[in-house]
Design a protein around this motif. Sequence first.
Motif, PDB file in Angstrom:
ATOM      1  N   MET A  41       0.830  -1.207   0.000  1.00  0.00           N
ATOM      2  CA  MET A  41       0.000   0.000   0.000  1.00  0.00           C
ATOM      3  C   MET A  41       0.862   1.254   0.000  1.00  0.00           C
ATOM      4  N   ALA A  42       1.943   1.208   0.783  1.00  0.00           N
ATOM      5  CA  ALA A  42       2.832   2.376   0.848  1.00  0.00           C
ATOM      6  C   ALA A  42       3.463   2.662  -0.507  1.00  0.00           C
ATOM      7  N   ALA A  43       3.653   1.605  -1.295  1.00  0.00           N
ATOM      8  CA  ALA A  43       4.230   1.793  -2.630  1.00  0.00           C
ATOM      9  C   ALA A  43       3.201   2.358  -3.606  1.00  0.00           C
ATOM     10  N   GLY A  44       1.962   2.484  -3.151  1.00  0.00           N
ATOM     11  CA  GLY A  44       0.933   3.117  -3.983  1.00  0.00           C
ATOM     12  C   GLY A  44       0.136   2.165  -4.843  1.00  0.00           C
ATOM     13  N   TRP A  45       0.263   0.869  -4.609  1.00  0.00           N
ATOM     14  CA  TRP A  45      -0.464  -0.092  -5.436  1.00  0.00           C
ATOM     15  C   TRP A  45      -1.963  -0.112  -5.118  1.00  0.00           C
ATOM     16  N   THR A  46      -2.758  -0.217  -6.166  1.00  0.00           N
ATOM     17  CA  THR A  46      -4.181  -0.513  -6.033  1.00  0.00           C
ATOM     18  C   THR A  46      -4.441  -1.799  -6.792  1.00  0.00           C
ATOM     19  N   ARG A  47      -5.102  -2.735  -6.138  1.00  0.00           N
ATOM     20  CA  ARG A  47      -5.446  -3.968  -6.822  1.00  0.00           C
ATOM     21  C   ARG A  47      -6.764  -3.755  -7.567  1.00  0.00           C
ATOM     22  N   GLY A  71      -7.930  -6.160  -9.969  1.00  0.00           N
ATOM     23  CA  GLY A  71      -8.492  -7.440 -10.390  1.00  0.00           C
ATOM     24  C   GLY A  71      -7.757  -8.552  -9.675  1.00  0.00           C
ATOM     25  N   GLU A  72      -8.077  -9.791 -10.043  1.00  0.00           N
ATOM     26  CA  GLU A  72      -7.434 -10.917  -9.372  1.00  0.00           C
ATOM     27  C   GLU A  72      -5.919 -10.873  -9.539  1.00  0.00           C
ATOM     28  N   ARG A  73      -5.492 -10.526 -10.757  1.00  0.00           N
ATOM     29  CA  ARG A  73      -4.054 -10.506 -11.056  1.00  0.00           C
ATOM     30  C   ARG A  73      -3.580  -9.124 -11.493  1.00  0.00           C
ATOM     31  N   GLU A  74      -4.458  -8.152 -11.438  1.00  0.00           N
ATOM     32  CA  GLU A  74      -4.170  -6.851 -12.043  1.00  0.00           C
ATOM     33  C   GLU A  74      -3.988  -5.774 -10.970  1.00  0.00           C
ATOM     34  N   TRP A  75      -2.943  -4.994 -11.158  1.00  0.00           N
ATOM     35  CA  TRP A  75      -2.596  -3.940 -10.211  1.00  0.00           C
ATOM     36  C   TRP A  75      -2.282  -2.663 -10.979  1.00  0.00           C
ATOM     37  N   VAL A  76      -2.411  -1.540 -10.268  1.00  0.00           N
ATOM     38  CA  VAL A  76      -2.041  -0.268 -10.882  1.00  0.00           C
ATOM     39  C   VAL A  76      -1.464   0.655  -9.817  1.00  0.00           C
ATOM     40  N   ARG A  77      -0.494   1.471 -10.212  1.00  0.00           N
ATOM     41  CA  ARG A  77      -0.014   2.518  -9.305  1.00  0.00           C
ATOM     42  C   ARG A  77       0.297   3.773 -10.108  1.00  0.00           C
ATOM     43  N   VAL A  78       0.189   4.901  -9.421  1.00  0.00           N
ATOM     44  CA  VAL A  78       0.401   6.194 -10.066  1.00  0.00           C
ATOM     45  C   VAL A  78       1.871   6.565  -9.925  1.00  0.00           C
ATOM     46  N   GLU A  79       2.479   6.981 -11.026  1.00  0.00           N
ATOM     47  CA  GLU A  79       3.889   7.374 -10.993  1.00  0.00           C
ATOM     48  C   GLU A  79       4.021   8.774 -11.580  1.00  0.00           C
ATOM     49  N   GLN A  80       5.060   9.465 -11.151  1.00  0.00           N
ATOM     50  CA  GLN A  80       5.354  10.800 -11.679  1.00  0.00           C
ATOM     51  C   GLN A  80       6.501  10.712 -12.670  1.00  0.00           C
TER      52      GLN A  80
END
Length: 293
Positions: free
Chosen positions: A19-25, A27-36
């Motif tokens: 969570m601290a790394a900014g990940w949002t799950r 889907g079952e295998r799918e993740w996304v995070r916001v980067e600058q």
Amino acid sequence: MESTEREHTSGAQSSAAVMAAGWTRVGEREWVRVEQPCSVNLGLIIGEERALVIDTGAGPRSAGRHLEAVRLLTDLPLVAVNTHHHHDHALGNHALAGAGVTEFWAHQGTIDALDQNGEAQRSLLSEEDGEPEMRAASGPGTRVLPPTHAVTSSPVDLDLGGHQVTLMHLGRAHTAGDVVVASGPILFAGDIVEQGGHPQFEDAFPDEWLRVLGKIIAIDELYQRIVPGHGTTVDADEVRAHYHRLARAIQVADTALNEHESDATKSIPVLPFGPVQSRHLLNRLRDTRAGAL
Ligand SMILES: [Zn+2]
């Protein structure tokens, strides 16, 4: 599609670190995070044998942070895809290559854009973007690296081991070389869909973009969630709203181009986008219809 109960995250890492790394799950295998820079959405799909990174950031710093975050979730070998050639989505390729990634996918139009005019993307980096080495073209991971594998008009099925994803070019839209990634009920749409901001038209094909959005909403029962290139995950209704907004904008721009060809910019205040995007929309509509592009 195969479903599995297996936990795909590395057991050693705590969910707090993830969570601290900014990940949002998503889907079952799918993740996304916001980067600058640009608050770009970088995706990750984790199979049983390898994982797919969707977009690579704007240089070695953003790619490095992303890679570190990826390694909280999986130790598997990585494959990468660029949804299109824009700097925030594709200039982290060389840094990922330095970390051992050898297979990079994109549409041929994206490969050509990075190959022939990649320095134009580098030149878009500003001081505030936090990629000084990439901006100066100096240091490890700072080459503009075009992808190695091309998606053409036929979809490409990538086997990640126990899970297949599909890379598709639905037509020219935000750029000449947009690729979307379908993974089960999740669609990573790149900048074909933007949430919370205006669509960007500087390299766009507006009429064809409308058709591409039409294709996505025509198959909306397949996708529960659509991950845009920027902003939060949306559903098919929101893509439908994007479609109607763009259709309306093209109609207004059309009228303006027909009635005041010498000064179609008079229509900018009534277009549903910001002044910069509206100006680009008018220019690209005119140029694409004149067959100049
Ligand atoms: Zn873009």
